[in-house]
Write a protein that holds these residues in place. Structure first.
Motif, mmCIF file in Angstrom:
data_model
loop_
_atom_site.group_PDB
_atom_site.id
_atom_site.type_symbol
_atom_site.label_atom_id
_atom_site.label_comp_id
_atom_site.label_asym_id
_atom_site.label_seq_id
_atom_site.Cartn_x
_atom_site.Cartn_y
_atom_site.Cartn_z
ATOM 1 N N SER A 171 48.585 -12.910 -63.700
ATOM 2 C CA SER A 171 47.702 -11.753 -63.601
ATOM 3 C C SER A 171 48.407 -10.494 -64.099
ATOM 4 O O SER A 171 49.539 -10.203 -63.723
ATOM 5 C CB SER A 171 47.260 -11.558 -62.147
ATOM 6 O OG SER A 171 46.422 -10.440 -62.019
ATOM 7 N N SER A 175 45.447 -9.507 -69.700
ATOM 8 C CA SER A 175 44.089 -10.044 -69.641
ATOM 9 C C SER A 175 43.153 -9.289 -70.581
ATOM 10 O O SER A 175 42.163 -9.846 -71.070
ATOM 11 C CB SER A 175 43.545 -9.996 -68.211
ATOM 12 O OG SER A 175 43.465 -8.660 -67.745
ATOM 13 N N TYR A 207 38.091 -9.106 -56.994
ATOM 14 C CA TYR A 207 38.845 -9.699 -58.091
ATOM 15 C C TYR A 207 40.082 -8.855 -58.398
ATOM 16 O O TYR A 207 40.123 -7.665 -58.091
ATOM 17 C CB TYR A 207 37.980 -9.795 -59.350
ATOM 18 C CG TYR A 207 36.733 -10.625 -59.153
ATOM 19 C CD1 TYR A 207 36.803 -12.001 -59.025
ATOM 20 C CD2 TYR A 207 35.473 -10.023 -59.089
ATOM 21 C CE1 TYR A 207 35.664 -12.766 -58.836
ATOM 22 C CE2 TYR A 207 34.326 -10.778 -58.910
ATOM 23 C CZ TYR A 207 34.428 -12.147 -58.779
ATOM 24 O OH TYR A 207 33.299 -12.890 -58.588
ATOM 25 N N THR A 209 41.693 -9.447 -61.711
ATOM 26 C CA THR A 209 41.823 -9.443 -63.164
ATOM 27 C C THR A 209 40.824 -8.463 -63.773
ATOM 28 O O THR A 209 39.643 -8.463 -63.415
ATOM 29 C CB THR A 209 41.568 -10.851 -63.716
ATOM 30 O OG1 THR A 209 42.439 -11.765 -63.032
ATOM 31 C CG2 THR A 209 41.859 -10.924 -65.196
ATOM 32 N N ASN A 212 37.359 -9.565 -65.010
ATOM 33 C CA ASN A 212 36.479 -9.896 -63.890
ATOM 34 C C ASN A 212 35.952 -8.644 -63.208
ATOM 35 O O ASN A 212 34.788 -8.577 -62.804
ATOM 36 C CB ASN A 212 37.223 -10.764 -62.871
ATOM 37 C CG ASN A 212 37.530 -12.152 -63.402
ATOM 38 O OD1 ASN A 212 36.963 -12.574 -64.408
ATOM 39 N ND2 ASN A 212 38.413 -12.858 -62.739
ATOM 40 N N ARG A 217 32.135 -10.265 -61.976
ATOM 41 C CA ARG A 217 32.095 -11.680 -61.579
ATOM 42 C C ARG A 217 33.298 -12.400 -62.175
ATOM 43 O O ARG A 217 33.991 -11.862 -63.052
ATOM 44 C CB ARG A 217 30.791 -12.348 -62.022
ATOM 45 C CG ARG A 217 30.517 -12.325 -63.526
ATOM 46 C CD ARG A 217 29.089 -12.730 -63.838
ATOM 47 N NE ARG A 217 28.805 -12.719 -65.259
ATOM 48 C CZ ARG A 217 28.841 -13.791 -66.037
ATOM 49 N NH1 ARG A 217 29.157 -14.981 -65.525
ATOM 50 N NH2 ARG A 217 28.546 -13.709 -67.324
ATOM 51 N N GLY A 218 33.522 -13.624 -61.729
ATOM 52 C CA GLY A 218 34.738 -14.336 -62.109
ATOM 53 C C GLY A 218 34.641 -15.064 -63.428
ATOM 54 O O GLY A 218 34.610 -16.304 -63.459
ATOM 55 N N ILE A 219 34.628 -14.324 -64.534
ATOM 56 C CA ILE A 219 34.557 -14.987 -65.840
ATOM 57 C C ILE A 219 35.907 -15.593 -66.231
ATOM 58 O O ILE A 219 35.968 -16.444 -67.116
ATOM 59 C CB ILE A 219 34.066 -14.020 -66.930
ATOM 60 C CG1 ILE A 219 35.011 -12.831 -67.089
ATOM 61 C CG2 ILE A 219 32.657 -13.537 -66.627
ATOM 62 C CD1 ILE A 219 34.641 -11.909 -68.237
ATOM 63 N N MET A 220 36.991 -15.139 -65.599
ATOM 64 C CA MET A 220 38.302 -15.785 -65.721
ATOM 65 C C MET A 220 38.667 -16.305 -64.329
ATOM 66 O O MET A 220 38.880 -15.509 -63.412
ATOM 67 C CB MET A 220 39.367 -14.796 -66.203
ATOM 68 C CG MET A 220 39.286 -14.427 -67.659
ATOM 69 S SD MET A 220 40.689 -13.355 -68.135
ATOM 70 C CE MET A 220 40.378 -13.197 -69.894
ATOM 71 N N GLU A 222 40.449 -17.125 -61.088
ATOM 72 C CA GLU A 222 41.669 -16.583 -60.501
ATOM 73 C C GLU A 222 42.178 -17.529 -59.413
ATOM 74 O O GLU A 222 41.406 -17.960 -58.554
ATOM 75 C CB GLU A 222 41.407 -15.204 -59.886
ATOM 76 C CG GLU A 222 41.002 -14.145 -60.895
ATOM 77 C CD GLU A 222 40.794 -12.782 -60.253
ATOM 78 O OE1 GLU A 222 41.068 -12.656 -59.034
ATOM 79 O OE2 GLU A 222 40.362 -11.847 -60.943
#
Length: 294
Positions: A171, A175, A207, A209, A212, A217-220, A222
């Motif tokens: 992290s 990114s 999140y 990152t 994100n 939202r969590g597109i990568m 974690e």
């Protein structure tokens, strides 16, 4: 001191108060007249709290646009790997601090070993931040994974990101480069118990990152942890294997990043920041004056 002297204070890229100890915004109220935000959600966060703010963009995207990839190096990386008649490269980004490398790179090697067992032709280029990190990674490889097809490189982070099908990254701000180049990634951070205690007490974001946080939202994916290494290694392996084994899944993940990139990865952030400062101070730029004179 500037505020007490009556000098207008304009803060470009302020501290990430939205993530860590947001009550510190009291200092912004007290000392800052105007905030120039590098990220759109950051501008929204300050505006919701009554701070004078505008979104100008992140200078990192200018750096990415200005860096011309070494196509020969990228081709050589991809030519070294074939998976089911396809090129396939998984980049490893172990961080820019010694403690990050020591804590996370051995776990990355465990993931790489599992992936290599499933796909023996995979290659794993490692983006080392500096020569001392390359030496540290070499020591950890000799101890944990001397037989894996890993290539340690210094100063090749953009090329490794650009040439990789997907990445496993510690992290950090790198990114944003993954976002700018549309490369799917799994984000790892193995911290200490003290670190997680501090996060639990002071961090308010879901999140960690930046992509994100920007997307909300969590597109990568974690994966943060202190213990239960085997469980988290299995989880990271399965996510990366899904991208490697199914080109459509990988393409879908890449498409999500590219859509977000189209919204936020505009160049010219520094120029817009300079223009905003000139407007706030009532200064006409030399370029504008010359243009009007012409």
């Amino acid at each position: 001191k500037a505020k007490r002297a009556g000098v207008q204070v304009i803060y470009y890229m302020p501290p990430q108060l939205w993530a860590w100890a947001p009550w510190r915004i009291r200092k912004v109220y007290k000392y800052v007249d105007h905030v120039l935000a590098a990220l759109p959600f950051e501008a929204d966060w300050y505006a919701e709290r009554g701070v004078s703010v505008e979104y100008v963009g992140h200078p990192f995207f200018d750096e990415v646009a200005a860096h011309r990839l070494d196509d020969g190096f990228c081709r050589s990386m991809r030519a070294a790997s074939r998976l089911d008649d396809r090129d396939c490269v998984v980049g490893l980004l172990p961080g820019s601090r010694n403690q990050e490398v020591r804590r996370n790179f051995p776990v990355m090697l465990k993931v790489a070993r599992r992936l290599h067992e499933r796909h023996p032709k995979l290659r794993f280029p490692v983006a080392c931040y500096k020569e001392s990190h390359r030496a540290l990674c070499a020591q950890l490889m000799a101890k944990h994974a001397p037989d894996l097809p890993i290539d340690l490189r210094v100063g090749r982070t953009p090329e490794i990101i650009g040439a990789s099908d997907c990445c496993l990254m510690v992290s950090g701000s790198v990114s944003l480069e993954l976002l700018a180049r549309g490369t799917p990634a799994v984000v790892i951070y193995r911290g200490t118990m003290l670190f997680y205690l501090l996060v639990h007490l002071f961090v308010t974001c879901e999140y960690n990152t930046l992509p994100n946080l920007i997307a909300g939202r969590g597109i990568m994916p974690e994966v943060s942890f202190v213990s239960q290494v085997r469980h988290h290694v299995r989880r990271m392996t399965d996510i990366l294997d899904g991208w490697i084994s199914d080109p459509e899944t990988q393409t879908a993940a890449r498409r999500v990043l590219l859509r977000l990139r189209g919204r936020v990865a505009q160049t010219g952030g520094v120029e817009r920041a300079a223009d905003a400062i000139e407007r706030r101070l009532g200064i006409a730029s030399a370029t504008a004056v010359q243009s009007r004179a012409a």
